[in-house]
Enzyme design. Structure first.
Site, PDB file in Angstrom:
ATOM      1  N   GLY A   2       0.891  14.215  -6.210  1.00 50.73           N
ATOM      2  CA  GLY A   2       2.340  14.443  -7.817  1.00 50.73           C
ATOM      3  C   GLY A   2       3.716  15.131  -6.411  1.00 50.73           C
ATOM      4  CG  ASN A  37      -1.524   4.699  -0.724  1.00 53.80           C
ATOM      5  OD1 ASN A  37      -1.682   3.402  -0.975  1.00 53.80           O
ATOM      6  ND2 ASN A  37      -2.939   5.363  -2.055  1.00 53.80           N
ATOM      7  CG  PHE A  38       3.448   0.666   0.804  1.00 54.86           C
ATOM      8  CD1 PHE A  38       3.994   2.228   1.296  1.00 54.86           C
ATOM      9  CD2 PHE A  38       3.667  -0.592   1.166  1.00 54.86           C
ATOM     10  CE1 PHE A  38       4.642   2.046   1.726  1.00 54.86           C
ATOM     11  CE2 PHE A  38       4.987  -0.230   2.473  1.00 54.86           C
ATOM     12  CZ  PHE A  38       5.306   1.066   2.569  1.00 54.86           C
ATOM     13  CE  LYS A  39      -1.536   6.016  -5.245  1.00 58.74           C
ATOM     14  NZ  LYS A  39      -1.885   6.542  -6.189  1.00 58.74           N
ATOM     15  CB  ILE A  45      -3.209  11.028  -8.512  1.00 54.21           C
ATOM     16  CG1 ILE A  45      -3.983  11.569  -7.396  1.00 54.21           C
ATOM     17  CG2 ILE A  45      -2.685   9.227  -7.584  1.00 54.21           C
ATOM     18  CD1 ILE A  45      -5.144  10.644  -6.867  1.00 54.21           C
ATOM     19  CG  HIS A  82      -6.934   6.460  -3.053  1.00 57.54           C
ATOM     20  ND1 HIS A  82      -6.584   6.240  -4.281  1.00 57.54           N
ATOM     21  CD2 HIS A  82      -5.474   7.256  -2.542  1.00 57.54           C
ATOM     22  CE1 HIS A  82      -5.810   6.890  -4.515  1.00 57.54           C
ATOM     23  NE2 HIS A  82      -5.116   7.545  -3.506  1.00 57.54           N
ATOM     24  CD  GLU A 139      -4.640  11.700  -3.517  1.00 52.45           C
ATOM     25  OE1 GLU A 139      -2.326  11.300  -3.351  1.00 52.45           O
ATOM     26  OE2 GLU A 139      -4.652  10.833  -2.783  1.00 52.45           O
TER      27      GLU A 139
END
Lengths: 230, 230, 230, 230
Positions: free
Chosen positions: D185, D13-15, D150, D97, D145
């Site tokens: 993490g 995930n590139f966020k 995170i 998310h 998650e």
């Protein structure tokens, strides 16, 4: 998991109707209480936040908030705290009503706050699948209300009976003891009877009672249907 | 546009603090009322929704809701209706607090609903620019509260005096009569005095009073500062 | 404050119409570009996020995002970052469209992020009062769109001309250089001409172009109206 | 219900990290592709909306959107349409998310829109209970998650292994074929190996790769762990 209580349950949601605001919330609750006492049917009322305290002080019915926020005591201006609702005399709260939906993770948080404040919970869902999903978070009651029938006057138990039977089946496959209510469009004793027949253990109703010209008569009609069914 | 009232105003926001929930909301309001009567300073209290009715019944102070929703009477389960807040005895409402912000167009709607329900309005903003923007929507009062100082114990009037002077200037250039409050970190009479000196016409305070070991003493300190200033 | 640019501006919002998604976003932009080059009228296009890059690569028109989120680079999964929109080739962004409204304080933040990423901003508002309020936050352009006329085919400039004149007056009293667009229901050159006549400096249009059977003809009609007016 | 695919899956995930925005999204995807081709491990990338098209055009990896909105084609300015994401070349989408949560009923709607647009779905949840709840809505994959881990660098598979085993058990009791990922993490091959050992069928990772000084090395470390496990 505990079972909330055994007998059929009618929960009357006052929404933000003027007919059930302020003094009229108290008067309507008193009318409903008379029917409950007459017939022995278990009925709860869900007035607006500002009316919880006076309604709880004046009638013996269990009073429900219409919503609580997933917040703890602290710096949350304008939010609805479980402890505040409880201190005002509420016995429970509705959660995730289709007019006040919550993010999934907030539903779990709000349910936990409610339990810690000793509030019964009625979690709402619009489809059988979501009703099962929300039942996994272990509310005391779950209420199926197809949004398209809410306020329509066309009862879910007459128009879409398969939603109720499908919901009951899906919910029971994941949670054996949550109390199952249904709602949307319920306005006659026949609608209530049909709902119980399909496996619901109670109904959630709003405009069918609050906007009726004689709410007391409608509630009496509902209660006779419950008596007939039991 | 009307002027809310002329004298300095202290508005005490109870947030969702347990110290100001239920009976303790009533008791705290009564303490505050004693100081208000003793000193002649105008003070308002903003308890949680469920406590508005009992507080309004027990004290003579103007009671404010912490928020209202931009809804009309009807099918809005779990929302806060202006008419409900009014029926419970509130004189006004806070809007757009940094802990309960609103979409810009909902601020205009909520202000209109409040006016129609005869509620005074205190619109909050976190910056001078936004305070001016919100003043164009003509609330009765506007409250500047830099979010980073809220609950910090570091008073906006001491730490960031230029925010107050800049806000006053920007607000006055677009609205000549909205009453200007400031808040965030206010906890002593000195903070209140400094705020008035900088052009604020009142303060919005929460933890500085509610979380104090002796709230009555803090409020008395505030009121003496007001008396000294006037 | 800087002036975005002097000449009338047509901004065409592709919304989430299938007629303007993917390859069709590129094709529609190319049609629009032909008209812009033919007539010399300044036109911008606002495709969906996923189409910005390919549209910006294929046409010389300024491309606008339909929205950005008030976030900084970092852990904001699923959000729209100003820098990302800019890197894809956008020249600007719409903000606070009535279909994607923002909290007041987020408008200020998003405007700041946009400026830092060198994006032009078009802030939308539904009423004259809100248009003035949002102009205080200093966007490059402000667009008045009464929500009730959006997508209606009844042009704001014909149906509610007083909204435009009132908005222009209120905006100019607080901001002398923001470029003023209007929108909602615009579908003919006459509508565009009327808007400019009333003091608007451009129009924001969506279904009037995107859902037209011959978008190129409609845009040509708009541009001829601009030429006639200038 | 269909099984998405059998082998372990790494989703990166590139966020909204600048290190993975624009050209750098393409470059990072190309590095990741090299490792995927070298090791034969199945890896997906989730760039920002504006980068989906160029990433999908340049690498053979399955590309995921980070979010879609529960909207249909039409007048939804600023929203993310499933069809648009698909047209840009995405193979799937993340949903719910913890940085972009959805209302429960919107999750069901968004899942349906994704399926209709032929997008694979990865629904996220922060607790075992919610992971089971969301699995009832039948996404292709579910990702556990715990929000508190995170971006922490402390891997869920090391710090809270019981969350994974409990999630797997709860999810499998209601859905036998949803693919189960875990995240939060994860930053070393050991973390990945531990996750697979506990019953996860893949991992969702972001900063552990994107913010690493040598992302390619980290992904290689992950892939070797997968190869060792399989």
């Amino acid at each position: 998991m505990r079972k909330a209580f055994a007998e059929p349950f009618l929960l009357i949601n006052f929404k933000t109707y003027l007919e059930a605001t302020g003094k009229r919330a108290v008067e309507l609750s008193q009318e409903i209480e008379r029917v409950a006492l007459d017939t022995g049917v278990k009925i709860g009322v869900a007035p607006q936040f500002c009316d919880i305290e006076q309604v709880a002080n004046r009638v013996s019915l269990p009073v429900f908030a219409q919503h609580i926020d997933p917040v703890t005591p602290g710096a949350f201006t304008g939010h609805v705290l479980a402890e505040s609702v409880r201190a005002a005399g509420a016995a429970g709260t509705i959660l995730n009503h289709s007019e006040r939906t919550l993010h999934l993770h907030d539903i779990e948080k709000a349910l936990q706050h409610a339990r810690e404040a000793d509030l019964l919970t009625v979690a709402c869902a619009g489809t059988a699948k979501l009703a099962a999903a929300i039942s996994l978070a272990e509310p005391d009651m779950v209420a199926i209300e197809p949004p398209e029938l809410i306020g329509s006057g066309r009862a879910v138990s007459k128009e879409r009976p398969e939603i109720i039977t499908d919901s009951v089946r899906k919910i029971r496959s994941v949670n054996s003891c949550v109390k199952i209510l249904c709602g949307a469009g319920i306005s006659t004793g026949e609608d209530v009877y049909a709902a119980l027949k399909l496996g619901a253990e109670g109904v959630l109703v709003a405009s069918g009672v609050v906007k009726a010209s004689k709410p007391e008569d409608v509630v009496m009609d509902f209660c006779k249907a419950v008596r007939r069914y039991v």
